[in-house]
Design an enzyme around this catalytic site. Sequence first.
Site, PDB file in Angstrom:
ATOM      1  N   GLY A 250       0.806  -1.211   0.000  1.00 55.92           N
ATOM      2  CA  GLY A 250       0.000   0.000   0.000  1.00 55.92           C
ATOM      3  C   GLY A 250       0.839   1.259   0.000  1.00 55.92           C
ATOM      4  N   ASP A 251       1.928   1.249   0.765  1.00 54.37           N
ATOM      5  CA  ASP A 251       2.843   2.394   0.779  1.00 54.37           C
ATOM      6  C   ASP A 251       3.478   2.593  -0.594  1.00 54.37           C
ATOM      7  OD1 ASP A 251       2.330   2.353   3.552  1.00 54.37           O
ATOM      8  OD2 ASP A 251       3.994   0.965   3.865  1.00 54.37           O
TER       9      ASP A 251
END
Length: 305
Positions: A250-251
């Site tokens: 996600g990052d």
Amino acid sequence: MIYTVTFNPSIDYITYVSDFIPDCVNRTDREVVYPGGKGINVSVVLSRLGVPNKAFGFTAGFTGDEVERLLQKFGCYPDFIKLEDGLTRINVKVKSKQETEINGQGPAITSSALEMLYQKLDQLVDGDILVLAGSIPNTLPSDIYEQIMAKLACKNVRVVVDATKQLLLNVLKYHPFLIKPNHHELGEMFGVTLHTQDEIVRYAKKLQELGARNVMISMAKDGGILLTENGAVYQSEPPKGKVVNSVGAGDSMVAGFLAGYLNTGDYAKAFQLGLVTGSATAFQEWLADKNDVLSYLKHPEEFGL
């Protein structure tokens, strides 16, 4: 310039054990050490995609020194505040037939250290991007994200927030440039379970109604959805590949989106690069580098890479 904030960075000590047995002496097959923390992940991936950025945060002790050394090794520019007491935490991850994690607590962040962070943030100028990602240590005010965004409200600083539940909902009144919940987190915010793409879009629009400019929803193997401030809705499936490790995906998606947007000014391309970058991370042991990302793009020149 892009700035990231990681309040509680870590050393991630990852061990691989073929057959972990509790209450016994286990010997590893191999070990790796990485810097950890959601903001740090964004900084590393941005650097690997050729986008300059600075990593803000707090470190302490010899483990904090090692976080900074590792970030420099990966091409980042750490600008951390050194705490006098405590140690930057070590997170121990045991990967075997099952996975076990023991996460450290981290040092206490003092009011004077927090004031030093505010002084750094005061230097941001119009056009800068600030990434606030992850949970808030219990030694800090629970509304710290709101305090930061309130201080920057008089400037045209684009703020990205990657947080969960109430922490995210509380900052929407400050109109963040981008938020990135996953589809489970989106449902939890409104107390519902989302089953279809139409449902996800409908509730993502509610976040826009509450103040978010752009909403990007990650959906693991089903890809993602982007709702832009211009009213466009984009949906795409991810590249094909075997998921090895979802931590940091996600990052990486956030980093890819920012790289794509800064390179092209096009939300559709930014979303596509974000999706590919997140997938490239998920398909390997740690964070994707530029070559990993390029391997999934047919025309990388369109994304400024």
